[in-house]
Design a protein around this motif. Structure first.
Motif, PDB file in Angstrom:
ATOM      1  N   ARG A 257       3.660 -10.069  -6.243  1.00 40.04           N
ATOM      2  CA  ARG A 257       5.060  -9.664  -6.118  1.00 40.04           C
ATOM      3  C   ARG A 257       5.430  -9.901  -4.661  1.00 40.04           C
ATOM      4  NH1 ARG A 257       4.136  -5.340 -10.475  1.00 40.04           N
ATOM      5  NH2 ARG A 257       3.470  -3.860  -8.894  1.00 40.04           N
ATOM      6  N   GLN A 258       5.651  -8.848  -3.920  1.00 37.31           N
ATOM      7  CA  GLN A 258       5.884  -9.025  -2.491  1.00 37.31           C
ATOM      8  C   GLN A 258       4.598  -9.500  -1.813  1.00 37.31           C
ATOM      9  OE1 GLN A 258       7.079  -5.442  -0.502  1.00 37.31           O
ATOM     10  NE2 GLN A 258       8.402  -6.525   0.930  1.00 37.31           N
ATOM     11  N   GLY A 259       3.484  -8.911  -2.211  1.00 37.56           N
ATOM     12  CA  GLY A 259       2.161  -9.336  -1.776  1.00 37.56           C
ATOM     13  C   GLY A 259       1.275  -9.510  -3.001  1.00 37.56           C
ATOM     14  N   ILE A 260      -0.016  -9.642  -2.775  1.00 36.13           N
ATOM     15  CA  ILE A 260      -0.972  -9.748  -3.873  1.00 36.13           C
ATOM     16  C   ILE A 260      -1.209  -8.337  -4.409  1.00 36.13           C
ATOM     17  CG2 ILE A 260      -3.265 -10.514  -4.561  1.00 36.13           C
ATOM     18  CD1 ILE A 260      -3.254 -12.249  -1.967  1.00 36.13           C
ATOM     19  N   VAL A 261      -0.866  -8.101  -5.649  1.00 32.12           N
ATOM     20  CA  VAL A 261      -0.874  -6.741  -6.200  1.00 32.12           C
ATOM     21  C   VAL A 261      -2.309  -6.256  -6.398  1.00 32.12           C
ATOM     22  CG1 VAL A 261      -0.152  -5.289  -8.130  1.00 32.12           C
ATOM     23  CG2 VAL A 261       1.345  -7.136  -7.318  1.00 32.12           C
ATOM     24  N   VAL A 262      -2.613  -5.069  -5.862  1.00 28.60           N
ATOM     25  CA  VAL A 262      -3.938  -4.467  -5.999  1.00 28.60           C
ATOM     26  C   VAL A 262      -3.814  -3.028  -6.473  1.00 28.60           C
ATOM     27  CG1 VAL A 262      -4.975  -5.921  -4.211  1.00 28.60           C
ATOM     28  CG2 VAL A 262      -4.009  -3.706  -3.580  1.00 28.60           C
ATOM     29  N   ASP A 263      -4.911  -2.514  -7.046  1.00 28.04           N
ATOM     30  CA  ASP A 263      -4.943  -1.127  -7.491  1.00 28.04           C
ATOM     31  C   ASP A 263      -5.657  -0.279  -6.446  1.00 28.04           C
ATOM     32  OD1 ASP A 263      -7.632  -1.682  -7.782  1.00 28.04           O
ATOM     33  OD2 ASP A 263      -7.684  -1.425  -9.961  1.00 28.04           O
ATOM     34  N   ASP A 264      -6.038   0.943  -6.815  1.00 25.51           N
ATOM     35  CA  ASP A 264      -6.666   1.856  -5.861  1.00 25.51           C
ATOM     36  C   ASP A 264      -8.089   1.432  -5.477  1.00 25.51           C
ATOM     37  OD1 ASP A 264      -4.378   3.292  -5.930  1.00 25.51           O
ATOM     38  OD2 ASP A 264      -5.166   4.972  -7.104  1.00 25.51           O
ATOM     39  N   GLU A 265      -8.668   0.464  -6.196  1.00 19.00           N
ATOM     40  CA  GLU A 265      -9.957  -0.099  -5.801  1.00 19.00           C
ATOM     41  C   GLU A 265      -9.771  -1.460  -5.138  1.00 19.00           C
ATOM     42  OE1 GLU A 265     -13.054   0.062  -8.683  1.00 19.00           O
ATOM     43  OE2 GLU A 265     -12.877   2.233  -8.956  1.00 19.00           O
ATOM     44  N   LEU A 266      -8.557  -1.748  -4.721  1.00 19.77           N
ATOM     45  CA  LEU A 266      -8.211  -2.997  -4.053  1.00 19.77           C
ATOM     46  C   LEU A 266      -8.506  -4.208  -4.917  1.00 19.77           C
ATOM     47  CD1 LEU A 266      -6.950  -2.172  -1.398  1.00 19.77           C
ATOM     48  CD2 LEU A 266      -9.039  -0.860  -1.588  1.00 19.77           C
ATOM     49  N   ARG A 267      -8.506  -4.029  -6.246  1.00 20.99           N
ATOM     50  CA  ARG A 267      -8.705  -5.134  -7.173  1.00 20.99           C
ATOM     51  C   ARG A 267      -7.380  -5.796  -7.484  1.00 20.99           C
ATOM     52  NH1 ARG A 267     -11.704  -2.241 -12.097  1.00 20.99           N
ATOM     53  NH2 ARG A 267      -9.905  -0.919 -11.750  1.00 20.99           N
ATOM     54  N   THR A 268      -7.415  -7.104  -7.619  1.00 20.78           N
ATOM     55  CA  THR A 268      -6.262  -7.842  -8.106  1.00 20.78           C
ATOM     56  C   THR A 268      -6.282  -7.824  -9.635  1.00 20.78           C
ATOM     57  OG1 THR A 268      -7.410  -9.976  -8.248  1.00 20.78           O
ATOM     58  CG2 THR A 268      -6.499  -9.346  -6.092  1.00 20.78           C
ATOM     59  N   SER A 269      -5.482  -8.667 -10.254  1.00 20.79           N
ATOM     60  CA  SER A 269      -5.483  -8.748 -11.716  1.00 20.79           C
ATOM     61  C   SER A 269      -6.749  -9.408 -12.263  1.00 20.79           C
ATOM     62  CB  SER A 269      -4.241  -9.502 -12.206  1.00 20.79           C
ATOM     63  OG  SER A 269      -4.079 -10.721 -11.512  1.00 20.79           O
ATOM     64  N   ASP A 270      -7.600  -9.901 -11.395  1.00 23.17           N
ATOM     65  CA  ASP A 270      -8.934 -10.387 -11.762  1.00 23.17           C
ATOM     66  C   ASP A 270      -9.941  -9.400 -11.167  1.00 23.17           C
ATOM     67  OD1 ASP A 270     -11.470 -11.629 -11.761  1.00 23.17           O
ATOM     68  OD2 ASP A 270     -10.601 -13.624 -11.557  1.00 23.17           O
ATOM     69  N   PRO A 271     -10.794  -8.763 -11.991  1.00 21.79           N
ATOM     70  CA  PRO A 271     -11.706  -7.735 -11.460  1.00 21.79           C
ATOM     71  C   PRO A 271     -12.750  -8.272 -10.497  1.00 21.79           C
ATOM     72  CG  PRO A 271     -12.250  -8.238 -13.732  1.00 21.79           C
ATOM     73  CD  PRO A 271     -10.954  -8.938 -13.448  1.00 21.79           C
TER      74      PRO A 271
END
Length: 475
Positions: A257-271
């Motif tokens: 989106r604005q940046g590379i989207v990550v979750d709370d484990e700093l994972r992208t949409s590829d684990p």
């Protein structure tokens, strides 16, 4: 079994992560490779203005070396393509680097404003101010009396203008906003920053938009303003913000989106792929500051170590077959990012536990959620409450710090102290007995206590609010 960790980006975040992992290679089975596009060893980008001013040499701002063999940090190597099916990074020099986990620490690029006179390349004498090479090129181009125009009066532009003035250049700053550093400071503080620059001989124009560049024979001669006036220039510095570098991720089909989207484990949409630093977007925020990047690196190092301890090779707890497409991978991916970012800064805070991130675009978890290994609670990155700090060193040093909201809302309490003679200014904003923002210039003796109070988000003690801005309890 050794887990191959490949980090794309040798900036502050990438180097921090590599140092965290490499020292414990005997107990943490990692083989770390850092791909750095710049030819220099990793360095502290926050101190580039000090190099431009001539106070530090490039060697002084070098970061501590990453332990390991000569191939641990590969300088001058640009990653061109990520093959997620084979888990391989393909580089511009023809090499292919396999990975078990990939970390994108690609940072950000300077924003080049839509100025007339920029047609595919920058004219000679026009410089961005983002890398050590940018800094060294500027230092070589500027001498006493050089007419220099800085386009942009944010944190980075103010730093560059101060440094150029210290080198003896005749500096002009043009800024679209009403006040300098208006993203971080209130008008009163911005006026003090302006006064400080003007005392150094810098000419400042606010509410002034640069429209184009004038050049002759491919060399810049001036900056044309929106009203048609032309500022003569032998050197132009573009300090108009930064934009996350997301192209490599977008081309690989990762969510951007604005940046590379990550979750709370700093994972992208590829684990198997993580992102940290200026390129990462966590919970809708791209920080663009040093401390969030370092905190993200620390959290990711802890997570990779925990996975290695649980699985023996630093792999996810549940591992899809190589080349398999997960549900998250199959969703449509935006191909471009939008502008964002700031210059340099520091921060405080950052939690360690949170629920899994939700993808607000789809209403489903942003990533597959393999079961976490049993044992102590896993680290989580839950955000950073960032403190922006700028130190303008040298003769007549001037310090600036800001956190939270710079302007009050109706019903807020505001405590403000100003010393025009010394150029000192302190202001805090209190809402419902909570500290929600502050701006300090000149004397920063109280900034540590204020930042900790704000970061903790706890109720203020029942003492006069003036106590927040004084060293002696308000007496």
């Amino acid at each position: 079994m050794v887990s191959r960790i490949v980090v794309i980006g040798a900036g502050m975040a990438g180097a921090r992560l590599a140092r965290q992992l490499a020292p414990s290679a005997t107990t943490r089975p990692f083989a770390v490779t850092v791909l750095g596009e710049e030819p220099h060893a990793p360095y502290n980008r926050v101190l580039l203005a000090e190099v431009l001013a001539g106070r530090y040499g490039p060697d002084v701002i070098a970061l501590p070396p990453v332990p390991g063999g000569p191939g641990t940090v590969r300088r001058g190597v640009r990653a061109e393509r990520i093959d997620r099916g084979t888990r391989t990074v393909h580089c511009a020099d023809g090499s292919a680097v396999p990975y078990d986990r990939l970390v994108l620490a690609t940072g950000s690029n300077p924003v080049l404003p839509p100025l007339r006179g920029i047609a595919g390349r920058l004219p000679d004498g026009v410089h961005p101010f983002r890398t050590l090479d940018d800094c060294l090129a500027l230092a070589a181009a500027v001498r006493a009396g050089t007419r220099a125009v800085v386009v942009g009066g944010g944190l980075l532009g103010v730093s560059a203008a101060r440094a150029l003035a210290e080198r003896g250049a005749d500096v002009v700053v043009t800024h679209q906003g009403p006040d300098l550093m208006d993203r971080h400071l209130d008008p009163a503080a911005g006026a003090l920053v302006r006064r400080h620059l003007e005392e150094l001989g810098v000419e400042v124009h606010t509410e002034c938009r640069a429209r184009g560049l004038r050049h002759v024979g491919g060399r810049v001669t001036g900056v044309e303003l929106a009203d048609g006036f032309v500022l003569g220039a032998e050197c132009v510095v573009l300090a108009c913000g930064v934009r996350p570098r997301t192209g490599l991720a977008a081309d690989a089909g990762l969510r951007v989106r604005q940046g590379i989207v990550v979750d709370d484990e700093l994972r992208t949409s590829d684990p198997y792929v993580h992102a940290i630093g200026d390129c990462a977007e966590h919970a809708g925020t791209v920080y663009g500051l040093a401390t969030p990047a370092l905190e993200q690196a620390d959290v990711l190092a802890s997570l990779l170590a925990a996975d290695a301890a649980a699985g023996g090779a630093g792999a996810p707890a549940v591992i899809p077959a190589a080349g398999a497409v997960t549900a998250a991978d199959a969703r449509p991916q935006p191909a471009t990012s939008t502008g964002t970012g700031t210059g340099t800064g520091t921060g405080t805070g950052g939690g360690i536990t949170a629920a899994p991130a939700e993808d607000s675009l789809h209403g489903t978890p942003a990533h597959p959620s393999p079961p976490s290994p049993a044992g102590p609670a896993r680290a989580r990155y839950t955000g950073t409450r960032a403190l922006t700090r700028l130190t303008l060193g040298g003769t007549g040093s001037f310090d600036v710090a800001a956190f939270g909201e710079p302007s009050p809302q109706p019903g807020d309490d505001v405590v403000q102290l100003a010393d025009a003679t010394r150029g000192a200014y302190r202001k805090v904003i209190v809402r419902n007995d909570r500290l929600v923002g502050g701006v300090l210039l000149g004397d920063l003796a109280t900034v540590g206590d204020l930042a900790r109070t704000w970061e903790g988000d706890e109720a203020l003690p029942p003492t006069p609010l003036l106590h927040l801005l004084t060293h002696d309890g308000g007496s």
